[in-house]
Structure formats: C-alpha cells, structure tokens
Design a protein around this motif. Sequence first.
Motif, PDB file in Angstrom:
ATOM      1  N   TRP A 164       0.834  -1.200   0.000  1.00 37.83           N
ATOM      2  CA  TRP A 164       0.000   0.000   0.000  1.00 37.83           C
ATOM      3  C   TRP A 164       0.876   1.260   0.000  1.00 37.83           C
ATOM      4  O   TRP A 164       0.665   2.182  -0.790  1.00 37.83           O
ATOM      5  N   LEU A 165       1.852   1.278   0.904  1.00 36.20           N
ATOM      6  CA  LEU A 165       2.747   2.434   0.964  1.00 36.20           C
ATOM      7  C   LEU A 165       3.625   2.532  -0.277  1.00 36.20           C
ATOM      8  O   LEU A 165       3.908   3.626  -0.769  1.00 36.20           O
ATOM      9  N   HIS A 166       4.065   1.390  -0.761  1.00 36.05           N
ATOM     10  CA  HIS A 166       4.887   1.396  -1.976  1.00 36.05           C
ATOM     11  C   HIS A 166       4.110   1.974  -3.159  1.00 36.05           C
ATOM     12  O   HIS A 166       4.684   2.669  -4.002  1.00 36.05           O
ATOM     13  N   LEU A 208      -5.957   6.481   2.761  1.00 35.00           N
ATOM     14  CA  LEU A 208      -6.644   5.205   2.984  1.00 35.00           C
ATOM     15  C   LEU A 208      -5.769   4.208   3.735  1.00 35.00           C
ATOM     16  O   LEU A 208      -6.288   3.294   4.395  1.00 35.00           O
ATOM     17  N   PHE A 209      -4.450   4.399   3.631  1.00 37.94           N
ATOM     18  CA  PHE A 209      -3.537   3.506   4.351  1.00 37.94           C
ATOM     19  C   PHE A 209      -3.754   3.584   5.857  1.00 37.94           C
ATOM     20  O   PHE A 209      -3.644   2.566   6.559  1.00 37.94           O
ATOM     21  N   VAL A 210      -4.057   4.764   6.373  1.00 34.24           N
ATOM     22  CA  VAL A 210      -4.146   4.949   7.833  1.00 34.24           C
ATOM     23  C   VAL A 210      -5.221   4.053   8.449  1.00 34.24           C
ATOM     24  O   VAL A 210      -4.921   3.283   9.377  1.00 34.24           O
ATOM     25  N   LEU A 215      -7.115  -1.387  10.986  1.00 38.04           N
ATOM     26  CA  LEU A 215      -8.081  -2.477  10.910  1.00 38.04           C
ATOM     27  C   LEU A 215      -7.433  -3.827  10.605  1.00 38.04           C
ATOM     28  O   LEU A 215      -7.762  -4.838  11.246  1.00 38.04           O
ATOM     29  N   LEU A 216      -6.529  -3.868   9.624  1.00 38.12           N
ATOM     30  CA  LEU A 216      -5.934  -5.152   9.243  1.00 38.12           C
ATOM     31  C   LEU A 216      -5.126  -5.776  10.380  1.00 38.12           C
ATOM     32  O   LEU A 216      -5.309  -6.966  10.692  1.00 38.12           O
ATOM     33  N   PRO A 217      -4.223  -5.045  11.037  1.00 38.09           N
ATOM     34  CA  PRO A 217      -3.496  -5.642  12.166  1.00 38.09           C
ATOM     35  C   PRO A 217      -4.420  -6.017  13.334  1.00 38.09           C
ATOM     36  O   PRO A 217      -4.180  -7.018  14.020  1.00 38.09           O
ATOM     37  N   LEU A 231       1.822   4.549  15.294  1.00 38.84           N
ATOM     38  CA  LEU A 231       1.378   5.941  15.276  1.00 38.84           C
ATOM     39  C   LEU A 231       2.385   6.844  14.567  1.00 38.84           C
ATOM     40  O   LEU A 231       2.007   7.786  13.864  1.00 38.84           O
ATOM     41  N   VAL A 232       3.663   6.546  14.753  1.00 38.83           N
ATOM     42  CA  VAL A 232       4.706   7.348  14.112  1.00 38.83           C
ATOM     43  C   VAL A 232       4.604   7.222  12.592  1.00 38.83           C
ATOM     44  O   VAL A 232       4.649   8.223  11.864  1.00 38.83           O
ATOM     45  N   ALA A 233       4.449   5.989  12.117  1.00 38.44           N
ATOM     46  CA  ALA A 233       4.323   5.773  10.675  1.00 38.44           C
ATOM     47  C   ALA A 233       3.055   6.414  10.135  1.00 38.44           C
ATOM     48  O   ALA A 233       3.060   7.028   9.057  1.00 38.44           O
ATOM     49  N   GLN A 234       1.966   6.289  10.855  1.00 42.07           N
ATOM     50  CA  GLN A 234       0.695   6.856  10.405  1.00 42.07           C
ATOM     51  C   GLN A 234       0.765   8.379  10.329  1.00 42.07           C
ATOM     52  O   GLN A 234       0.249   8.984   9.377  1.00 42.07           O
ATOM     53  N   MET A 235       1.400   8.997  11.306  1.00 40.45           N
ATOM     54  CA  MET A 235       1.559  10.451  11.279  1.00 40.45           C
ATOM     55  C   MET A 235       2.426  10.870  10.098  1.00 40.45           C
ATOM     56  O   MET A 235       2.140  11.874   9.427  1.00 40.45           O
ATOM     57  N   ALA A 236       3.483  10.104   9.823  1.00 38.13           N
ATOM     58  CA  ALA A 236       4.345  10.416   8.683  1.00 38.13           C
ATOM     59  C   ALA A 236       3.563  10.334   7.375  1.00 38.13           C
ATOM     60  O   ALA A 236       3.725  11.180   6.485  1.00 38.13           O
TER      61      ALA A 236
END
Length: 273
Positions: A164-166, A208-210, A215-217, A231-236
């Motif tokens: 998704w991020l890629h 949409l990744f956030v 949900l998936l994990p 949270l750090v990745a989501q904020m980034a």
Amino acid sequence: MAPVLRLIRAPNLVIAGAGVLAGGWIALRSIALPKELAFAALSGMAIGAVGNVWNDIFDVAADRVNRPDARPLATGQVSRGIADLIGFGCLLLGLVCAALVGGPQVLAALVALGVVLVYSPFLKRQPLLGNLAVAVVAGSPPFYGALAVGAPAAGLTPWILAAWLHLAREIVKDVEDVTGDRAIRRRTLPIVVGRRRALVVAAGVGLLFVPASLLLPRNAGYGGAYFVIALVAQMAVLVAATWLLLGKVERVSALLKGAMVVGLIALVAGKVA
C-alpha cells in the motif's frame, strides 16, 4: 565499489532484507534466525538487486534527464556489460538461496523475478498498472520471510500494508520523473492524467492507508505494541498526504520510506513483544 552499490540501491536492499527477516519473526513470534530465514533474506536482497539493475538498464535515457548525477549507468561510471554481469549474478544468487529454503520459495522467487523482468520494458509504460506491479513485488519481503519459515499466512497483512505504501511512493516517484519519462514517450500516470491529479491519487492512497493500518493488524491479532509504534508511521503518512495535496513532492518519497521502516518495526513488536 560506490557506483556498484548505487546501481543495486544498497540501502533499499538492506530494507528489503530486513523486511524478509521481519516477516519470519512475525510468523515465528520470536527473534530468531533459522537458516531458512537467513537464505530467504539473501534471496530477497538478490532479487531486489536484479530489479534495480534491470530498471537502470532500461531507464538510461530517462535517467540522463531526471538523475544525471545519481545513476551510474547514466553517468558511465558502470558499463552496460558490468551491469548485465551483476544482474545475472544476483539472479543466480537469488534462485540458489531460494532453492536452499525449499520448492515454495523457488516458486515465489520465480514469480517475483517474472514481474521484475517484465516491469521495466512493458508494465512501467502502463499508467497505474506498472505502479501496482512494482508495489506488490516491493511489498512482498515480509510474506517471503513468513513463507520461508512455513507460515505464509502470517505475512499477508504486512505484505498488504507494505505494498500500500509502496504504491503511493511509486506514484510520487513518477511525478518526480515526468521530464525524463516524457522525453522517452513513457505513459506514466502523471503524464496521462496530469501532475495535480496524480498527486491527489497518491495522497488518497496514503490517506486510505491509515485506517487500513489499524483495521488489518487488529483483525490479525497484533498486540498493543504495534498500535503505539505505528502511530509514528501513520503520522508520517498523513504529513506526506498533506504535502501531496498541497502540490509538494520534495522529500515525500523519503518520508514514505521512513514510514515503511517504522511500520516493519511496529509489526514485529506487535507479534513478538
């Protein structure tokens, strides 16, 4: 040596190897290094190197416009013959290491190599399809690691999130490469729909990744440590999406890459901690 390391994108290969290890650790629920996982990590890095070399071979003309000082083939620091030799050697290494793990690993390696080898000459010319193809392969190291230790299902959630991020990052990179891609008449997403719309698509993928990363994990049974670190990745990713909506692409690719690394750490912590 430095031009060769740039050719194979050594830092990216380290991240790919770490992704394979992370997938194995998630599946095992412990930090361990069985020989199967070690060989899988080497195989994944070698396959990644094949893709990077192959991509540079096909992108020489575009790289002379987009990255005249960064790509060793475009600058002449590495010859085509040496690049071919490195690519072939890495291909053999990837398959041999996969064979030392087992038949399913070889099959997965062959599928990844197949996508890698058709991406640059064919898929990269197709708007969004090429982005999806490279995202699926680039996001697969966690699955590759989980497969190596006999629990491929454990690698599905990390694979989806990484891909998704890629996908967002690949669209951003296409926006950055518009000048060179247009010079060689390549039809990437920003060339077909325009820079602004492509940035909106990339931002949408990031936004949409956030919720997906929550949900998936959660459905896969990840522990609280995942949600704290993630949270750090989501904020980034939210910052990156905001920049894209504002029309800014500088440093977005690096920010998304950092989010991937933090995300891997979070995923491992959510199963091992």
